[in-house]
Motif scaffolding. Sequence first.
Motif, PDB file in Angstrom:
ATOM      1  N   GLU A   1      41.695  46.476  42.092  1.00 34.82           N
ATOM      2  CA  GLU A   1      40.619  45.951  43.319  1.00 34.82           C
ATOM      3  C   GLU A   1      41.422  45.371  44.269  1.00 34.82           C
ATOM      4  O   GLU A   1      41.161  45.482  45.900  1.00 34.82           O
ATOM      5  CB  GLU A   1      39.575  45.239  42.806  1.00 34.82           C
ATOM      6  CG  GLU A   1      38.451  44.731  43.684  1.00 34.82           C
ATOM      7  CD  GLU A   1      37.449  43.744  43.135  1.00 34.82           C
ATOM      8  OE1 GLU A   1      36.943  42.807  43.668  1.00 34.82           O
ATOM      9  OE2 GLU A   1      37.128  44.170  42.003  1.00 34.82           O
ATOM     10  N   ARG A   2      42.367  44.575  43.991  1.00 31.27           N
ATOM     11  CA  ARG A   2      42.860  43.616  45.040  1.00 31.27           C
ATOM     12  C   ARG A   2      43.813  44.187  45.972  1.00 31.27           C
ATOM     13  O   ARG A   2      44.267  43.748  47.165  1.00 31.27           O
ATOM     14  CB  ARG A   2      43.697  42.456  44.233  1.00 31.27           C
ATOM     15  CG  ARG A   2      45.104  42.996  43.584  1.00 31.27           C
ATOM     16  CD  ARG A   2      45.600  41.849  42.867  1.00 31.27           C
ATOM     17  NE  ARG A   2      47.001  42.294  42.251  1.00 31.27           N
ATOM     18  CZ  ARG A   2      46.820  42.971  40.994  1.00 31.27           C
ATOM     19  NH1 ARG A   2      45.837  43.151  40.252  1.00 31.27           N
ATOM     20  NH2 ARG A   2      47.823  43.265  40.433  1.00 31.27           N
ATOM     21  N   HIS A   3      44.096  45.627  45.906  1.00 28.51           N
ATOM     22  CA  HIS A   3      44.876  46.427  46.610  1.00 28.51           C
ATOM     23  C   HIS A   3      44.021  47.334  47.762  1.00 28.51           C
ATOM     24  O   HIS A   3      44.480  47.833  48.459  1.00 28.51           O
ATOM     25  CB  HIS A   3      45.660  47.273  45.776  1.00 28.51           C
ATOM     26  CG  HIS A   3      46.463  46.882  44.774  1.00 28.51           C
ATOM     27  ND1 HIS A   3      46.815  47.359  43.381  1.00 28.51           N
ATOM     28  CD2 HIS A   3      47.521  45.761  44.911  1.00 28.51           C
ATOM     29  CE1 HIS A   3      47.529  46.463  42.747  1.00 28.51           C
ATOM     30  NE2 HIS A   3      47.876  45.604  43.574  1.00 28.51           N
TER      31      HIS A   3
ATOM     32  N   LYS B   1      36.142  48.512  45.786  1.00 24.77           N
ATOM     33  CA  LYS B   1      35.564  47.632  46.487  1.00 24.77           C
ATOM     34  C   LYS B   1      34.336  48.018  47.240  1.00 24.77           C
ATOM     35  O   LYS B   1      34.185  47.995  48.462  1.00 24.77           O
ATOM     36  CB  LYS B   1      36.332  46.645  47.683  1.00 24.77           C
ATOM     37  CG  LYS B   1      36.037  45.582  48.130  1.00 24.77           C
ATOM     38  CD  LYS B   1      36.249  44.151  47.134  1.00 24.77           C
ATOM     39  CE  LYS B   1      35.870  43.056  47.744  1.00 24.77           C
ATOM     40  NZ  LYS B   1      36.141  41.975  46.655  1.00 24.77           N
TER      41      LYS B   1
ATOM     42  N   PRO C   1      49.739  34.819  43.704  1.00 22.92           N
ATOM     43  CA  PRO C   1      50.532  35.888  44.719  1.00 22.92           C
ATOM     44  C   PRO C   1      51.838  35.510  44.661  1.00 22.92           C
ATOM     45  O   PRO C   1      52.625  36.312  45.159  1.00 22.92           O
ATOM     46  CB  PRO C   1      49.421  35.793  45.824  1.00 22.92           C
ATOM     47  CG  PRO C   1      48.812  34.829  46.049  1.00 22.92           C
ATOM     48  CD  PRO C   1      48.783  34.292  44.582  1.00 22.92           C
TER      49      PRO C   1
END
Length: 551
Positions: free
Chosen positions: A388-390, A421, A221
């Motif tokens: 997905e990570r957001h 998610k 990141p």
Amino acid sequence: MLSALALSAEAAGPPDQASTATGSYLAGRFAQHQDDWTAAAVYTGHALSADPDDLPLLRRSFLLKLGEGRIDEALALATRTLGQDGDPQMALALLAADHLVAGRLDEAEATTAKMPPDGLGKFVGPLMRGWLAAGRGQTDRALEALNPLSAIGGFGALYNLHAGLILDLAGRNEDAAARYAKVTETEAPLRVVQIVGNFLERTGRAAEARKLYEAFQSGSPDSQLVEPALKSLSAGAVPARMVGDARQGMAEALFDLGSALHHEGAAETALLFGRIALHLRQDMPLARLMIGDIMEERDHHEDALAEYKPLLDNPVLGWTARMRSVDALARMERNDEAIAALKALTAERPERTDAMIRLGDLYRYAKRFGEAADTYGAALSRLGTPQERHWPVLYARAMALEKVNRWPEAEADLKTALSLKPEEASLLNFLGYSWIDRGLNLDKAKAMVERAVELKPRDGYIVDSLGWALFSLGDYAGAVTKLERAVELKPLDPTINDHLGDAYWRVGRRNEARFQWTRALRNADADTPKDAIQEKLDKGLPDKQAAAVKP
């Protein structure tokens, strides 16, 4: 930053009578227990002035001075601790490092020879002996000195890194490349990527260096950390060697050891190694960043800011240092400064979203929910199609939107986040409870909250949501069971206490209801509607009235 305790101690000056030594000693122990090393150093110094030969006091004072970065005072104390009941390992490490700084190799080796083979000594000794041998140009002896590290579980990477550095320094490039390759077989931290990439660039392996940098960039990141190296590589510049002598190598070794300890939760010992590393080499930005982080973890925000300040313009760590400075300002409730800094960062790098998301968080914590929602929206626009990570950004915006009565938009964000998610308990809980509260999709909503509890059975807030959902659906007995469990998990939360009081009232347990409402008032915070709870204490719940407090 001197605490009020330390200021009062300094103002009082050293004690005049030996009888005050015990009080100063106890005050120093208390201050250190409270993680106030500055005050602890002052009081322990007072106690030591009354009994200058007390070995435990000497050693405690040494550690406190070293932790503060007061190297000259720490060195004087370290010398006084030697030769009595075994020599302390950290004092030996500092003294050996200081001898190396002054070019006294014989004295550095003699001091390192006293390092015991157990405790921290089994790590520090091989690293220091290896680099001192390298300082004499004795490469094979240096590698032999490092060998014990290779037999310690979990230290193979540290062994290979420093063997590689020593071979690199000796010009044995193929052997160095083999060691470096072992360190980068798995995902490598920034410092390893910097060192190995630097070596690859210097030895004409630019394509391999680029591959290493890009792998780090895609998997981290903090991808901006290798941007300067990639830019320099594209320009065709050949970098200078990162570790060019034994002094820099020993600094690297102690920082690496401190960093590993920090990741394992041993922050105090990591701080001490970081201080010695900086004594050996002032231009170690990662060591300074680690010290700043440790200060921030200990809520010494001014000290953290002081450590971050020299890094703000660093081409590699500047962005990270500025973001962490913002966090320190926010924790000190210097929100205007933090917001201004985040706005500047957001404007400076329009392709990035981390500063903008942090700005949204800051607005939300300050209950400026409209600004928070707009800021998260701008961040999501920068992100494009959410991955997905957001999901946390969508979740955060939904929370802000719900607070300004923009439920349809909040609901849409929660649905999108859940599509990314599906098994995230916080999302299931928020959307499920919100539907129940609005009388929507009741069967599906209850199932969602129940699933959230299955995923996080020890989260008191989520268990409370299920209990309150049951209450809202008229299952008062079921609500009591769940809300009692929530109170066990979060006994002092006023909202949960209030909910349990309402459930008790509905099942006829009136005295217990009033007890819970009283607890809710006793533990009330700024968001607790005290008047509504007091009215329930005075009059009870009218028939079919829902509780006034909701999560």
